[in-house]
Design an enzyme around this catalytic site. Structure first.
Site, mmCIF file in Angstrom:
data_model
loop_
_atom_site.group_PDB
_atom_site.id
_atom_site.type_symbol
_atom_site.label_atom_id
_atom_site.label_comp_id
_atom_site.label_asym_id
_atom_site.label_seq_id
_atom_site.Cartn_x
_atom_site.Cartn_y
_atom_site.Cartn_z
ATOM 1 N N LYS A 130 0.841 -1.201 0.000
ATOM 2 C CA LYS A 130 0.000 0.000 0.000
ATOM 3 C C LYS A 130 0.876 1.252 0.000
ATOM 4 O O LYS A 130 2.077 1.164 0.286
ATOM 5 C CB LYS A 130 -0.891 -0.019 1.244
ATOM 6 C CG LYS A 130 -0.089 0.083 2.534
ATOM 7 C CD LYS A 130 -0.934 -0.218 3.750
ATOM 8 C CE LYS A 130 -0.118 -0.002 5.004
ATOM 9 N NZ LYS A 130 -0.599 -0.819 6.120
ATOM 10 N N ARG B 106 -9.963 0.775 14.881
ATOM 11 C CA ARG B 106 -9.960 1.476 13.608
ATOM 12 C C ARG B 106 -10.967 0.775 12.718
ATOM 13 O O ARG B 106 -12.149 0.777 13.023
ATOM 14 C CB ARG B 106 -8.519 1.416 13.071
ATOM 15 C CG ARG B 106 -8.051 2.560 12.262
ATOM 16 C CD ARG B 106 -6.549 2.468 11.959
ATOM 17 N NE ARG B 106 -6.184 1.254 11.232
ATOM 18 C CZ ARG B 106 -4.966 1.015 10.731
ATOM 19 N NH1 ARG B 106 -3.993 1.894 10.899
ATOM 20 N NH2 ARG B 106 -4.705 -0.100 10.077
ATOM 21 N N TYR C 229 17.045 30.756 5.939
ATOM 22 C CA TYR C 229 15.892 31.444 6.519
ATOM 23 C C TYR C 229 16.026 31.540 8.033
ATOM 24 O O TYR C 229 16.402 30.577 8.696
ATOM 25 C CB TYR C 229 14.606 30.664 6.222
ATOM 26 C CG TYR C 229 14.102 30.798 4.808
ATOM 27 C CD1 TYR C 229 13.804 32.046 4.256
ATOM 28 C CD2 TYR C 229 13.891 29.662 4.029
ATOM 29 C CE1 TYR C 229 13.329 32.154 2.957
ATOM 30 C CE2 TYR C 229 13.406 29.763 2.734
ATOM 31 C CZ TYR C 229 13.125 31.008 2.208
ATOM 32 O OH TYR C 229 12.642 31.113 0.925
ATOM 33 N N MET D 239 12.347 24.618 0.960
ATOM 34 C CA MET D 239 11.463 23.752 0.172
ATOM 35 C C MET D 239 12.227 22.911 -0.839
ATOM 36 O O MET D 239 11.948 21.730 -1.024
ATOM 37 C CB MET D 239 10.424 24.635 -0.536
ATOM 38 C CG MET D 239 9.207 23.897 -1.020
ATOM 39 S SD MET D 239 8.010 25.024 -1.742
ATOM 40 C CE MET D 239 7.391 25.886 -0.317
HETATM 41 C C1 LIG Z 1 0.091 -1.816 6.695
HETATM 42 C C2 LIG Z 1 -0.551 -3.061 7.124
HETATM 43 C C3 LIG Z 1 0.215 -4.203 7.387
HETATM 44 C C4 LIG Z 1 1.732 -4.205 7.368
HETATM 45 O O1 LIG Z 1 2.204 -3.601 8.538
HETATM 46 P P1 LIG Z 1 3.770 -3.489 8.863
HETATM 47 O O2 LIG Z 1 3.843 -2.959 10.234
HETATM 48 O O3 LIG Z 1 4.345 -2.556 7.865
HETATM 49 O O4 LIG Z 1 4.322 -4.855 8.718
HETATM 50 C C5 LIG Z 1 -0.468 -5.368 7.697
HETATM 51 N N1 LIG Z 1 -1.818 -5.390 7.791
HETATM 52 C C6 LIG Z 1 -2.576 -4.301 7.572
HETATM 53 C C7 LIG Z 1 -4.050 -4.392 7.684
HETATM 54 C C8 LIG Z 1 -1.971 -3.104 7.239
HETATM 55 O O5 LIG Z 1 -2.711 -2.008 7.031
#
Ligand SMILES: *Cc1c(COP(=O)(O)O)cnc(C)c1O
Length: 386
Positions: A44, A142, A274, A322
């Protein structure tokens, strides 16, 4: 390393992604789990900033069984790139994306009954069935169906005839924290109970999965049918794994580099950048770098960060702006315009662990790799033999 972007006319600021290290880390995970346990590689957020397509392609070759994304759009990007393995979408889908999920075989995680019903209806309209995973919220608070509300959910899903619950999952809140070990065990117990409830309602659950990177390494009892590592695959572990796991041979995948674009000598007493926050205590040689906080080199590292130039550590001086950063190269022999500068990652024998930079910035290594902006090209290398 010094050749990345060479011969191109691009601004020389890039992240180098070592796909050999990614493959190595995958094998380290593989060796930690039983042969029948599957691996879902979390890719992701553009593979935590490393580039989802390139990483997924390499991980697919290494034998990753599933890929995990946050949005349907991320799943579609992988499908367009030819990723053929199952894709699990942690964030579910938004109304209107049902057909995209069905057509491109993106398996959504379901958190709400109305989403399950909408997907089932779309499947029925296509005269097909749809497989989903259901997340159980066992303490993260969550996403997911609350652990004490799974019975109603499991019963209601039985009425959705074209929907099949293929997997049940939960996510740990603190699998990396020793003082939360008891809480983590409680999450496991709540999950096991939820699985029994779904089974009692007649659901045949093929895949149970719980473990993120921390649990993959510290909690074999949470491996179940599949583990879901993310950070560990990218070599991010010092601020990710449970302390009882260390040390471990996971290798950093990302190195952030740029080149010196201008050198200037400044007299004692002059200020830099800056806010004039840095005042030269003596005559100094300063290098200007074409990288700034828009690129993901965070402003909080002003007057604090260190970089590698010509095998030496050089401090960041003045405020990071930046698009530009200043470093003190007074002690770097032979510093020249064009010298490669490493902001994090390794350079020859020296390395700056990104976890250290993250700690200096008051954040997690994940936020640093995710924060490298789209302006910074990802250059893929594969140093195979190690
Ligand atoms: C991001 C995520 C993971 C992986 O987590 P890590 O700590 O990076 O290993 C596993 N399961 C879910 C649902 C996630 O959102």
């Amino acid at each position: 390393m010094a050749n990345a972007l060479e011969g191109s006319s691009a601004r020389p600021t890039w992240v180098e992604i070592d796909l050999g290290a990614l493959a190595w880390n995958f094998r380290v995970v593989r060796a930690r789990i039983a042969p029948q346990v599957r691996i879902l590689a979390a890719v992701k957020a553009d593979a935590y900033g490393h580039g989802a397509v390139a990483c997924a392609r390499r991980l697919q070759r290494e034998g990753a069984d599933w890929f995990g994304v946050a949005t349907v759009e991320e799943g579609l990007e992988l499908r367009r790139a030819g990723i053929a393995r199952p894709i699990l979408c942690f964030g579910g889908f938004w109304f209107g994306q049902e057909d995209a999920c069905l057509q491109h075989e993106i398996t959504p995680v379901i958190h709400r009954l109305d989403m399950a019903a909408a997907l089932e209806q779309a499947a029925r309209a296509r005269a097909t069935t749809v497989a989903v995973h259901v997340e159980v919220d066992t303490g993260m608070g969550r996403l997911g169906v609350r652990y004490d509300e799974v019975a109603e959910f499991a019963a209601a899903c039985r009425r959705l005839e074209s929907l099949r619950i293929e997997g049940l999952m939960t996510h740990f809140a603190a699998a990396d924290e020793p003082r939360r070990d008891e809480f983590t065990r409680q999450q496991i117990a709540r999950f096991r109970h939820a699985v029994e409830v779904f089974r009692a309602h007649g659901h045949r659950i093929a895949l149970q999965h719980l473990a993120n990177s921390a649990a993959t390494f510290a909690l074999p009892e949470a491996h179940a049918d599949m583990v879901r590592p993310g950070g560990a695959l990218y070599g991010l572990w010092r601020d990710v794994l449970h302390p009882k796991t260390k040390p471990i041979d996971l290798r950093p995948v990302m190195s952030f580099r740029t080149r010196v674009m201008l050198l200037k000598r400044i007299p004692r007493g002059e200020t830099l950048g800056y806010g004039c926050t840095f005042k030269a205590p003596c005559e100094m040689l300063i290098a200007v770098l074409p990288v700034g906080y828009h690129d993901g080199y965070m402003r909080v590292l002003s007057n604090r960060g260190k970089v590698i130039v010509r095998g030496k550590l050089a401090p960041v001086v003045g405020r990071i702006s930046m698009d530009l950063t200043l470093i003190d190269v007074s002690r770097v022999d032979g510093a020249q315009v064009g010298d490669v500068v490493t902001l994090w990652g390794h350079d020859g024998k020296l390395s700056i662990p990104i976890e250290d930079v993250a700690q200096l910035a008051g954040t997690l290594s994940y936020e640093m790799t995710c924060g490298v902006s789209e302006r910074v090209p990802r250059i893929y290398v594969s140093e195979e033999v190690r």
